[in-house]
Structure formats: C-alpha cells, structure tokens
Design an enzyme around this catalytic site. Structure first.
Site, PDB file in Angstrom:
ATOM      1  N   LYS A 276       0.836  -1.207   0.000  1.00 39.41           N
ATOM      2  CA  LYS A 276       0.000   0.000   0.000  1.00 39.41           C
ATOM      3  C   LYS A 276       0.868   1.253   0.000  1.00 39.41           C
ATOM      4  CE  LYS A 276      -3.998  -1.778   2.581  1.00 39.41           C
ATOM      5  NZ  LYS A 276      -4.966  -1.566   1.499  1.00 39.41           N
ATOM      6  N   ARG A 350     -10.340 -11.419   2.010  1.00 37.36           N
ATOM      7  CA  ARG A 350     -11.157 -12.511   1.467  1.00 37.36           C
ATOM      8  C   ARG A 350     -10.428 -13.849   1.559  1.00 37.36           C
ATOM      9  NH1 ARG A 350     -11.560  -9.354  -4.141  1.00 37.36           N
ATOM     10  NH2 ARG A 350     -11.350  -7.635  -2.662  1.00 37.36           N
TER      11      ARG A 350
HETATM   12  N1  BES Z   1      -8.258  -3.575   4.338  1.00 35.25           N
HETATM   13  C1  BES Z   1      -8.344  -3.229   2.969  1.00 35.25           C
HETATM   14  C2  BES Z   1      -9.604  -2.448   2.634  1.00 35.25           C
HETATM   15  C3  BES Z   1      -9.657  -1.045   3.148  1.00 35.25           C
HETATM   16  C4  BES Z   1      -8.879  -0.057   2.547  1.00 35.25           C
HETATM   17  C5  BES Z   1     -10.494  -0.711   4.181  1.00 35.25           C
HETATM   18  C6  BES Z   1      -8.956   1.241   3.017  1.00 35.25           C
HETATM   19  C7  BES Z   1     -10.575   0.583   4.629  1.00 35.25           C
HETATM   20  C8  BES Z   1      -9.793   1.568   4.053  1.00 35.25           C
HETATM   21  C9  BES Z   1      -8.314  -4.484   2.097  1.00 35.25           C
HETATM   22  O1  BES Z   1      -7.559  -5.521   2.570  1.00 35.25           O
HETATM   23  C10 BES Z   1      -7.782  -4.082   0.784  1.00 35.25           C
HETATM   24  O2  BES Z   1      -6.640  -3.715   0.725  1.00 35.25           O
HETATM   25  N2  BES Z   1      -8.588  -4.167  -0.252  1.00 35.25           N
HETATM   26  C11 BES Z   1      -8.188  -3.796  -1.568  1.00 35.25           C
HETATM   27  C12 BES Z   1      -8.753  -4.796  -2.533  1.00 35.25           C
HETATM   28  C13 BES Z   1      -8.243  -4.660  -3.934  1.00 35.25           C
HETATM   29  C14 BES Z   1      -6.762  -5.019  -3.985  1.00 35.25           C
HETATM   30  C15 BES Z   1      -9.030  -5.552  -4.836  1.00 35.25           C
HETATM   31  C16 BES Z   1      -8.717  -2.392  -1.839  1.00 35.25           C
HETATM   32  O3  BES Z   1      -9.819  -2.074  -1.404  1.00 35.25           O
HETATM   33  O4  BES Z   1      -7.990  -1.616  -2.451  1.00 35.25           O
HETATM   34 MN    MN Z   2      -5.522  -5.350   1.928  1.00 35.00          MN
END
Ligand code: BES
Ligand code: MN
Ligand code: ZN
Length: 495
Positions: A276, A350
């Site tokens: 990230k 997931r």
């Molecule tokens: N924990 C995150 C989702 C999230 C991001 C919650 C920001 C709250 C604030 C999750 O694990 C994630 O990173 N999801 C990705 C999925 C994508 C790679 C398909 C996302 O939402 O960018």
């Molecule tokens: Mn994530």
C-alpha cells in the site's frame, strides 16, 4: 458509568444536575413547560437573556433554580423541534454527556428521554441514551504517559422519562455499550501490540470471565493440517503467527443450532508484496475491526445472558511483505478444495475469510454473518455513514437491515448478482482473488459467496464505518449495536 431509569415527579428529584432539552423557537416539550411552571417562569426568564437560543449543540448551565431540588440545570440545544429526530436525539445525548464530564456534577438526571423522537418508545430512547453517553465518554489513553483525560466527576446518570422501559432494557443497553467499548479498545490498539497472538489472549480472558464461553485456538500447524491454504498464504509473510480463534457462547438449548459470526482480523494490513502507499497506512491497524466486533458482540451477549448459541470465529493474521510472503500469481488451495490465484496480495481479507467461512460449516449454523473492513471501494460507494450488506438469504438480510435501523447502526444492500462473478475468472486457477476496479465491494462478496453455499449467509463490509479518520481518529465499535440487536431478536424468536 452507572445508569438508572427514573419516573419520579421532576420537582421532587434531588440531584446535582437536571439535564433539559431546549428547542429553537417555541418550547413544545412538556418537561420544559412543566419546569417553567414549577419555577414560576424563572426558566423562561433566564432563556430570554439570550445566552442560548436552542440551536443544535449549544449548552448552558443555570444554577439554583427556584422550586426545584436540583442544584443546577444543564440546557442542551436541540435545534428546530419539527426537525428533531433520531440523529438529533443521539447527538443531544452525546453533547449532554460530554458537557457533564467536563463539569463538577457527580450525578445527573437526564430528561432528554422524555422528548418525543418520532414514534420511538421508552425502550429505544433508554438504549440510545446509554449508548450515546458511553460513546461520548469513551477515552483511549493507554499509551499516553501522563493521563490525558482528567478524572471525570460524573459517576451516575439517571434517565428520566414519564413511563419506565421494559425490565431488561437498561441492562441490555449497558451490556451493548460495554461490547462497543471493548471493540473500540481492541481496534484502537496498535499493530505492534494487537497481533493475532494478542487477540487469542483476549479470547482466553473472555473465556475465563464467562462460564458460558468456550474457546479453541488453531495455530498455523493445525490450519496447515486442515488445508487452509488461503489463510496461510496471508499469515506466512509475517513474523507474527496467524490464529484461527473459535469462541462458542452457549446461552441457548444444548442442541439449538448456533448463529456464526466471522470476523476479519487482519491486525495490520501493509498490502503485502502488492504494498500500500504510505499515506494513512497507520489506519490499517483497524483492519481487524470485524474481529473486534465479534469480540464486542460476544461480550455483550454473555453479559446480557442472551438465550441462544453463538459461534464467534476470528481469522487473525498480519499481512506483511517479506521473503516468506505470497507473490502475485501464487496459486493456493483453500479449505473448500477450490484453488485461488492471488493476483493482488492486498486482497487478503477474502483469503483469510474464505477458509474461516468453510471452517464454520462444521457447526451447522442456522445463519452466518461475517464482518470485514474488506474493500476501499465500499467507502467510494457508500461513504462513512452506512455499512454495506450482501448475502444469499433475503430474510437474513432483512433481519439485519431491521436491526441496523433500530440501532442507528445502519446498513445498505448492494446487489450480489451472478453477472459480477465473471470478473473473478482466472486463466490458471478456479478463481482469482480480485475482480478489477468496477464494483469492488460486490466482487469481493462474490468471492466469499463461493465459500458460503452450504448455509444462510450475509456479509457486512464495514470499511467505511469501523473507524473515523482525521482529528477524531479512532474505532467506532460498529457494528456491535446492530449485531446485538439482531441476536436479541433471534433469542426471542428462534425461527
Ligand atoms: N483492508 C483493505 C480495505 C480497506 C482499505 C479498508 C482502506 C478501509 C480503508 C483491504 O484488505 C484491501 O486492501 N482491499 C483492496 C482490494 C483490492 C486489492 C481488490 C482495496 O480495497 O484496495
Ligand atoms: Mn488489503
Ligand atoms: Zn485488509
């Protein structure tokens, strides 16, 4: 904080502070008009001085009201009477608690529950007054060396209303508030403290505190043996070992089928190799908000002695990059037997959830609800007011929506249509773990739906609601209120 409900005539109440709602413009509320009469018009005379108009959020202390046994009055601006509703009621109660906590009164009598809030009854008003006060008074300063929040004088808040709520209402509300605070504490703790082993310790403490709770913690070796390849693909990248925490609350009949709650417990989400960006990454300590809500809900149900069986499963792992971490393109075998191509290691929620969702099949649950801070797309779609709900059983979705409406812990349904499943196609495995930018919350739920075919299931994406950012940064404890409400309904009507 201690709470009580009281119905004694206002002029006979001895208290250090009487809290009163004040509308903008004409006062239509009976508490105000009767207090004005008892004080011989003193109250309206004070207000005419112009220090308070009744606008939302205003507060004013008045001292030594004649004809009353209260040392002071605390007026709370409630805005326009015609526009006063659930949100106004909750905010007024929060303002009252916050104001009282900064003052000298040790005990207060809150008459806001006597205000009319649509068709809401004494039970709703009592519950929301307790939740709002506890929410507003919550502090988290475990990691500050000098105690940041001064000791508050207020020890007891009595809730005044013309007729008392049902006998069980207050205790249930207090238990729910404890569950919310517990969830907030867990989620607010940083990733270096609150890791999977720490969550397992919290589960042990909960089991120790309640005879009604049993515990089983699966370590990585046990998960390996079972074949939980998706879960392990996430946890193996971290020096902190992953844990599957299985708590069973037994408040119902021995053979009654349980309701299963499954929580995403990613104690820190760096994204893994699909790392990230740095901005706000600290907030990924809240990525175990789903797990925190399972803990909070179990605590509340055990404290309130709800008569039903609940299985609480927490998929606890840390998502880190490193030499042992999963790579984009890796293919793993899930507990269900289906294979997954990990195209993005940041879609880890997931992966840990799918194996936990297969694991709960063994309990033959009557319903399964999972809670997860699963997708950033959920925030794009719905913002920070409502959580998303998707699932395979409309009556379960309706029951949860109703519970959300009852508790102001609201949710909104997104369509889990077959057409979206196509986005998960993989050239190399049974499915990919991402579905592209379009409809990200829906394709995440589509992924989970492939592991929940054997039972009634609903998924709550709480990415936008589990915490707030900015200068009030911190966990909210949502959706504990919704879940406790839903389970209370299930206990009353097991069908
Ligand atoms: N924990 C995150 C989702 C999230 C991001 C919650 C920001 C709250 C604030 C999750 O694990 C994630 O990173 N999801 C990705 C999925 C994508 C790679 C398909 C996302 O939402 O960018
Ligand atoms: Mn994530
Ligand atoms: Zn995550």
């Amino acid at each position: 904080m201690e709470f009580k409900t009281v119905t004694t005539a206002l002029e006979r109440i001895k208290t250090s502070c009487l809290v009163i709602g004040l509308y903008q413009g004409t006062q239509t509320d009976t508490v105000f008009t009767s207090l004005d009469t008892v004080t011989g018009g003193w109250l309206s005379k004070q207000i005419k001085r112009g220090d308070i108009t009744g606008a939302k959020g205003q507060t004013l202390y008045l001292y030594d009201p004649p004809g009353l046994k209260a040392e002071r009055l605390l007026l709370i601006g409630c805005g326009d009477a015609a526009a006063f509703g659930e949100r106004g009621y909750i905010e007024a109660n929060q303002t009252a608690a916050r104001t009282l906590s900064g003052g000298g009164a040790k005990q207060a009598v809150n008459t806001l529950p006597a205000l009319s809030v649509g068709q809401r009854d004494a039970d709703w008003k009592t519950t929301q007054a307790v939740l709002a006060a506890e929410y507003a008074l919550y502090t988290f300063d475990e990691f500050k060396t000098a105690s940041a929040s001064p000791k508050q004088a207020l020890k007891r808040l009595d809730l005044w209303m013309p007729e008392a709520p049902a006998a069980t209402t207050l205790a249930r509300a207090v238990a729910t508030a404890h569950g919310v605070a517990f969830a907030r504490d867990l989620a607010n703790r940083p990733g270096n403290v609150c890791h999977p082993t720490y969550l397992a310790k919290q589960a042990k403490a909960l089991k120790k505190r309640f005879d009604s709770i049993e515990l089983d913690v699966l370590d990585e070796a046990a998960m390996e043996k079972l074949g939980m390849g998706a879960f392990l693909a996430v946890s193996k990248g971290s020096a902190q070992p992953g844990k599957l925490i299985v708590m069973q609350y037994r408040g119902g009949e021995k053979n009654a089928k349980p309701i299963a709650l499954v929580g995403k417990g990613v104690t820190f989400d760096t994204g893994g190799i699909s790392i990230k960006p740095a901005a706000q990454m600290d907030e990924m300590k809240f990525d175990m908000g789903g797990a925190a809500s399972v803990f909070g809900t179990l605590l509340a149900c055990a404290e309130a002695k709800l008569e039903l069986n609940i299985v609480g499963v927490i998929a606890a792992a840390e998502n880190m990059p490193g030499g042992r971490a999963s790579r984009p393109g890796d293919i793993v075998k899930t507990l269900s037997g289906q294979s997954v191509e990990i195209l993005n290691t940041d879609a880890e929620g997931r992966l840990v959830l799918c194996d936990a969702l297969t694991y709960v099949e063994r309990f033959e649950p009557s319903a399964v609800v999972d809670m997860a801070t699963l997708t950033g797309a959920c925030i794009v779609a719905l913002g920070h007011e409502v959580s998303a709900i998707l699932g395979n059983h409309p009556p379960l979705i309706d029951a949860l929506k109703h519970a959300g409406q009852e508790t102001f812990d609201r949710i909104w349904e997104l369509p889990l249509l077959d057409e979206y499943q196509d986005q998960l196609k993989s050239n190399f495995a049974d499915m990919a773990n991402i579905g592209g930018r379009a409809g990200g919350t829906i394709t995440a739920a589509c992924f989970l739906s492939r592991f929940t075919r054997k039972y009634n299931w609903a998924h709550l994406d709480i990415a936008g609601t589990a915490w707030v950012s900015g200068d009030k940064k911190g966990a909210t404890g949502r959706p504990v209120p919704l879940l406790v409400e839903y389970l209370t309904h299930c206990a009353a009507d097991p069908s």
